[in-house]
Design a protein around this motif. Structure first.
Motif, PDB file in Angstrom:
ATOM      1  N   VAL A 157       0.831  -1.198   0.000  1.00  0.00           N
ATOM      2  CA  VAL A 157       0.000   0.000   0.000  1.00  0.00           C
ATOM      3  C   VAL A 157       0.869   1.252   0.000  1.00  0.00           C
ATOM      4  N   ASN A 158       1.887   1.277   0.858  1.00  0.00           N
ATOM      5  CA  ASN A 158       2.780   2.438   0.932  1.00  0.00           C
ATOM      6  C   ASN A 158       3.567   2.625  -0.357  1.00  0.00           C
ATOM      7  N   SER A 192       1.022   4.140  -2.881  1.00  0.00           N
ATOM      8  CA  SER A 192       0.675   5.532  -2.571  1.00  0.00           C
ATOM      9  C   SER A 192       1.861   6.465  -2.754  1.00  0.00           C
ATOM     10  N   ALA A 249      -4.312   4.221  -5.154  1.00  0.00           N
ATOM     11  CA  ALA A 249      -4.161   3.773  -3.773  1.00  0.00           C
ATOM     12  C   ALA A 249      -5.279   4.327  -2.884  1.00  0.00           C
ATOM     13  N   LYS A 250      -5.707   5.555  -3.174  1.00  0.00           N
ATOM     14  CA  LYS A 250      -6.783   6.166  -2.390  1.00  0.00           C
ATOM     15  C   LYS A 250      -8.114   5.450  -2.575  1.00  0.00           C
ATOM     16  N   LEU A 302      -8.419   2.163  -2.625  1.00  0.00           N
ATOM     17  CA  LEU A 302      -8.356   0.852  -1.982  1.00  0.00           C
ATOM     18  C   LEU A 302      -9.176   0.838  -0.691  1.00  0.00           C
ATOM     19  N   ARG A 303      -9.847  -0.271  -0.453  1.00  0.00           N
ATOM     20  CA  ARG A 303     -10.576  -0.494   0.786  1.00  0.00           C
ATOM     21  C   ARG A 303     -10.287  -1.914   1.283  1.00  0.00           C
ATOM     22  N   SER A 304     -10.446  -2.124   2.579  1.00  0.00           N
ATOM     23  CA  SER A 304     -10.150  -3.427   3.170  1.00  0.00           C
ATOM     24  C   SER A 304     -11.412  -4.108   3.683  1.00  0.00           C
ATOM     25  N   HIS A 362     -12.489  -2.243  -3.564  1.00  0.00           N
ATOM     26  CA  HIS A 362     -12.321  -0.823  -3.866  1.00  0.00           C
ATOM     27  C   HIS A 362     -13.605  -0.068  -3.544  1.00  0.00           C
ATOM     28  N   ASN A 399      -3.931  -1.447   6.675  1.00  0.00           N
ATOM     29  CA  ASN A 399      -3.498  -0.047   6.633  1.00  0.00           C
ATOM     30  C   ASN A 399      -4.200   0.760   5.543  1.00  0.00           C
ATOM     31  N   VAL A 400      -5.407   0.340   5.157  1.00  0.00           N
ATOM     32  CA  VAL A 400      -6.296   1.161   4.331  1.00  0.00           C
ATOM     33  C   VAL A 400      -7.672   1.124   4.995  1.00  0.00           C
TER      34      VAL A 400
END
Length: 334
Positions: free
Chosen positions: A88-89, A92, A108-109, A111-113, A269, A311-312
């Protein structure tokens, strides 16, 4: 009058058929995960199977590179995917494999978990007779470190460098292949060692002890506190862990093995319907006992570990379920 009557009947029949749900109308959602035998594959298939009980049909495309799957998820090209928190990092920040991907930070913005889990540990595996009994024996050897486009190879090479000071391509030959090719190359004696992320008790690792003996190298005690090692442990989705070497038949390293642990999560997403993700999440957790029976390591997927290393932000549909079911959701995932 007869023709008018037939037309009336035809219209009535057509209307009644339109009112009935059909299989053709049901949406099939694309999902991507790693290859068979990988813990993330096992978890993703378990998730997809349970989601199906909630009428969310996920078409699983296995054997994919997770770096690419997450990018496709961020673009909205697939609905569900397996991924690694450390990626993820990178996306982004538009770094490494995403450096030349235009729009990577915006993807990256998106993305959802949904759920995180403890996947396993990096296994540095070498067969008896390879000449490798400890980390110092790696010099001049040929080592499979991971697939060409994934993050695992970079992590494996960083682990080796921190412990030995050896650099890939200079002190040893780093070979990058698909996961399946890595297993075959070790079994055929074409490489001297394989560094493989796998669940504890992995059948793929165990198979090397069915016909002979092998070693899983343990991180030396004096290296655990090393500043660089602590930085590696501290990366998203990483951590130190230990397990009993006796879990594998034919494994020669005695006692507990200290290893680099890894976690992963199932993502989606922002554009996927809240109701779809809600139903998939609800069905997964309402059938968690069946998930636990799928594989030994999945018994650690619990209400308390649901957000491991995520981390999202959680998808709104998943969050709705977690709030209704009384999960303790971290504030930064809302």
């Amino acid at each position: 009058m007869l023709r008018f009557g037939n037309m009336t009947k035809a219209v009535a029949v057509a209307a009644s058929l339109m009112a009935l749900p059909t299989l053709a109308a049901a949406e099939i959602f694309k999902g991507e995960t790693a290859g068979v035998g990988d813990p993330v594959h096992t978890m993703f298939v378990a998730f997809a199977n349970q989601a199906g009980k909630g009428d969310v049909e996920i078409q699983v495309n296995a054997g994919q590179t997770l770096t690419k799957s997450m990018l496709k998820g961020g673009k909205g090209e697939i609905a569900f995917f397996s991924t690694v928190p450390s990626l993820v990092n990178l996306m982004s920040g538009q770094k490494r494999m995403y450096e030349k991907v235009e729009g990577a930070p915006e993807f990256a913005k998106n993305l959802r978990s949904i759920v995180g889990f403890k996947a396993g540990a990096y296994h540095p595996v070498t067969l008896s007779g390879s000449g490798i009994e400890g980390w110092g024996d790696l010099k001049g050897k040929t080592i499979f470190t991971g697939p060409p486009a994934g993050s695992a190879s970079a992590t494996s090479e960083a682990l080796i460098k921190i412990i030995t000071g050896y650099e890939a391509g200079k002190d040893y030959t780093a070979v990058r292949l698909s996961w399946g090719e890595g297993y075959t190359a070790l079994a055929d004696g074409k490489i001297d060692m394989m560094v493989r992320p796998a669940e504890i008790g992995s059948a793929n690792i165990e198979r090397f002890g069915l016909s002979g003996e092998f070693r899983v190298l343990s991180i030396p005690t004096d290296k655990v506190a090393d500043e660089q090692m602590q930085a590696l442990f501290g990366r998203p989705g990483r951590g130190v862990m230990s397990f009993d070497g006796g879990v594998y038949k034919g494994q020669l390293t005695g006692g507990d093995i200290t290893a680099l642990g890894f976690t992963q999560f199932i993502g989606t997403h922002a554009g996927v319907s809240d109701d779809v993700v809600y139903e998939a999440t609800r069905s997964f957790w309402e059938n968690i006992e069946e998930v636990h029976n799928t594989a030994f390591f999945l018994k650690e997927v619990t209400k308390e570990s649901a957000f491991t290393s995520i981390n999202v932000p959680l998808h709104a549909g998943a969050l709705r379920y977690y709030d209704e079911a009384g999960f303790d959701v971290p504030a930064d995932l809302r």
